[in-house]
Design an enzyme around this catalytic site. Structure first.
Site, PDB file in Angstrom:
ATOM      1  N   ASN A 133       0.932  -1.385   0.090  1.00  0.00           N
ATOM      2  CA  ASN A 133      -0.039   0.069  -0.067  1.00  0.00           C
ATOM      3  C   ASN A 133       0.755   1.082   0.166  1.00  0.00           C
ATOM      4  O   ASN A 133       0.196   2.449  -0.008  1.00  0.00           O
ATOM      5  CB  ASN A 133      -0.905   0.054   1.185  1.00  0.00           C
ATOM      6  CG  ASN A 133      -1.983  -1.166   0.934  1.00  0.00           C
ATOM      7  OD1 ASN A 133      -2.717  -1.341   0.100  1.00  0.00           O
ATOM      8  ND2 ASN A 133      -2.013  -1.925   2.199  1.00  0.00           N
TER       9      ASN A 133
ATOM     10  N   TYR B 260       0.165  10.191   6.657  1.00  0.00           N
ATOM     11  CA  TYR B 260       1.565   9.692   5.574  1.00  0.00           C
ATOM     12  C   TYR B 260       1.819  10.999   5.193  1.00  0.00           C
ATOM     13  O   TYR B 260       2.854  10.691   4.391  1.00  0.00           O
ATOM     14  CB  TYR B 260       1.069   8.405   4.800  1.00  0.00           C
ATOM     15  CG  TYR B 260       0.561   7.432   5.572  1.00  0.00           C
ATOM     16  CD1 TYR B 260       1.742   6.654   6.536  1.00  0.00           C
ATOM     17  CD2 TYR B 260      -0.382   6.739   5.454  1.00  0.00           C
ATOM     18  CE1 TYR B 260       1.307   5.535   7.060  1.00  0.00           C
ATOM     19  CE2 TYR B 260      -0.953   5.668   6.213  1.00  0.00           C
ATOM     20  CZ  TYR B 260      -0.246   5.196   7.069  1.00  0.00           C
ATOM     21  OH  TYR B 260      -0.476   3.969   7.742  1.00  0.00           O
TER      22      TYR B 260
ATOM     23  N   ALA C  32       2.467  -3.022   6.669  1.00  0.00           N
ATOM     24  CA  ALA C  32       1.693  -3.969   7.512  1.00  0.00           C
ATOM     25  C   ALA C  32       2.370  -5.208   7.702  1.00  0.00           C
ATOM     26  O   ALA C  32       2.387  -5.969   8.716  1.00  0.00           O
ATOM     27  CB  ALA C  32       0.298  -4.382   6.744  1.00  0.00           C
TER      28      ALA C  32
ATOM     29  N   GLU D 160      15.144  -0.447   9.696  1.00  0.00           N
ATOM     30  CA  GLU D 160      13.554  -0.213   9.334  1.00  0.00           C
ATOM     31  C   GLU D 160      13.029   1.250   9.495  1.00  0.00           C
ATOM     32  O   GLU D 160      13.523   1.747  10.533  1.00  0.00           O
ATOM     33  CB  GLU D 160      12.938  -1.182  10.632  1.00  0.00           C
ATOM     34  CG  GLU D 160      11.496  -1.377  10.558  1.00  0.00           C
ATOM     35  CD  GLU D 160      10.739  -2.328  10.851  1.00  0.00           C
ATOM     36  OE1 GLU D 160      11.368  -3.818  11.075  1.00  0.00           O
ATOM     37  OE2 GLU D 160      10.021  -2.143  11.931  1.00  0.00           O
TER      38      GLU D 160
ATOM     39  N   ARG E 125      -0.249   4.277  17.588  1.00  0.00           N
ATOM     40  CA  ARG E 125      -1.193   3.720  17.031  1.00  0.00           C
ATOM     41  C   ARG E 125      -1.625   2.715  17.739  1.00  0.00           C
ATOM     42  O   ARG E 125      -1.376   2.305  18.694  1.00  0.00           O
ATOM     43  CB  ARG E 125      -0.656   3.598  15.421  1.00  0.00           C
ATOM     44  CG  ARG E 125      -0.129   4.980  14.849  1.00  0.00           C
ATOM     45  CD  ARG E 125       0.257   4.857  13.417  1.00  0.00           C
ATOM     46  NE  ARG E 125      -1.041   4.580  12.692  1.00  0.00           N
ATOM     47  CZ  ARG E 125      -1.082   4.225  11.335  1.00  0.00           C
ATOM     48  NH1 ARG E 125       0.143   4.084  10.723  1.00  0.00           N
ATOM     49  NH2 ARG E 125      -2.242   3.872  10.751  1.00  0.00           N
TER      50      ARG E 125
HETATM   51  O1  CA2 Z   1       4.001   4.258   9.426  1.00  0.00           O
HETATM   52  C1  CA2 Z   1       4.316   3.565   8.499  1.00  0.00           C
HETATM   53  O2  CA2 Z   1       5.474   3.672   7.707  1.00  0.00           O
HETATM   54  C2  CA2 Z   1       3.764   2.144   8.200  1.00  0.00           C
HETATM   55  O3  CA2 Z   1       4.653   1.131   7.977  1.00  0.00           O
HETATM   56  C3  CA2 Z   1       2.719   2.244   7.083  1.00  0.00           C
HETATM   57  C4  CA2 Z   1       1.669   0.952   7.008  1.00  0.00           C
HETATM   58  C5  CA2 Z   1       1.137   0.532   8.554  1.00  0.00           C
HETATM   59  O4  CA2 Z   1       0.441  -0.658   8.140  1.00  0.00           O
HETATM   60  C6  CA2 Z   1       2.314   0.270   9.267  1.00  0.00           C
HETATM   61  O5  CA2 Z   1       1.852  -0.028  10.657  1.00  0.00           O
HETATM   62  C7  CA2 Z   1       3.189   1.726   9.708  1.00  0.00           C
HETATM   63  C8  CA2 Z   1       0.927   1.176   6.241  1.00  0.00           C
HETATM   64  C9  CA2 Z   1       1.178   1.802   4.729  1.00  0.00           C
HETATM   65  C10 CA2 Z   1      -0.167   2.284   4.000  1.00  0.00           C
HETATM   66  O6  CA2 Z   1       0.365   3.243   3.409  1.00  0.00           O
HETATM   67  C11 CA2 Z   1      -0.684   4.207   2.769  1.00  0.00           C
HETATM   68  C12 CA2 Z   1      -0.108   5.239   2.307  1.00  0.00           C
HETATM   69  C13 CA2 Z   1      -1.174   6.429   1.665  1.00  0.00           C
HETATM   70  C14 CA2 Z   1      -2.390   5.968   1.743  1.00  0.00           C
HETATM   71  C15 CA2 Z   1      -2.849   4.740   2.206  1.00  0.00           C
HETATM   72  C16 CA2 Z   1      -2.142   3.625   2.910  1.00  0.00           C
END
Ligand code: CA2
Length: 142
Positions: free
Chosen positions: A11, A23, A77, A98, A107
């Protein structure tokens, strides 16, 4: 020139297109372009994003054969679920950092556990996209 691979998981191809309050508004292409420019005279950066666990595992294996200097990984994720990704990182014997854009400890509780973190030298979480630059700078230190 040191070679560093930047890996992004599921994602993160949607970066800048949804949930900007979490984000930010920079796209993945924008992030990659900025990092390439910022580190142009210090490192050769490669980029890989996939929504598929196996593709990320395959990519890490290929990097291990390639003799690169380090990996910056945002497993998204998969961070919280993937033994396969953790094993791939450990098996590669590559240095890894990481990165999480958001602060995973602020969160939901299911995000507090990182399975991949122990396979990395460190974790940067909650510093937005700056985390990627900080991780690259760390890997470039001698
Ligand atoms: O905070 C982060 O970088 C995460 O790795 C992002 C993941 C999440 O599952 C982790 O817990 C923390 C989610 C990535 C989804 O990215 C998106 C970006 C823009 C719009 C929708 C999803």
């Amino acid at each position: 020139m040191k070679r560093i691979a930047i890996l992004n998981g599921p994602n993160l191809d949607r970066l800048g297109k949804r949930e900007p309050e979490i984000y930010g508004s920079t796209t993945l292409a924008g992030l990659e372009a900025k990092l390439t420019t910022d580190f142009a005279d210090q490192a050769e950066l490669t980029f890989f994003q996939s929504n598929h666990e196996g593709a990320l595992v395959d990519h890490i294996s290929a990097l291990a054969e390639d003799g690169i200097q380090g990996i910056v990984i945002n497993g998204a994720a998969l961070t919280h679920t993937s033994v396969a990704l953790r094993d791939a990182l450990l098996g590669s014997q590559l240095r890894a950092v990481e990165v999480h854009i958001s602060n995973i400890y602020r969160r939901e509780e299911f995000r507090h556990k990182s399975l991949t973190g122990p396979a990395c030298e460190g974790i940067i979480t909650g510093l937005g996209l700056e985390g990627y630059s900080a991780a690259i700078r760390y890997l470039l230190l001698d």
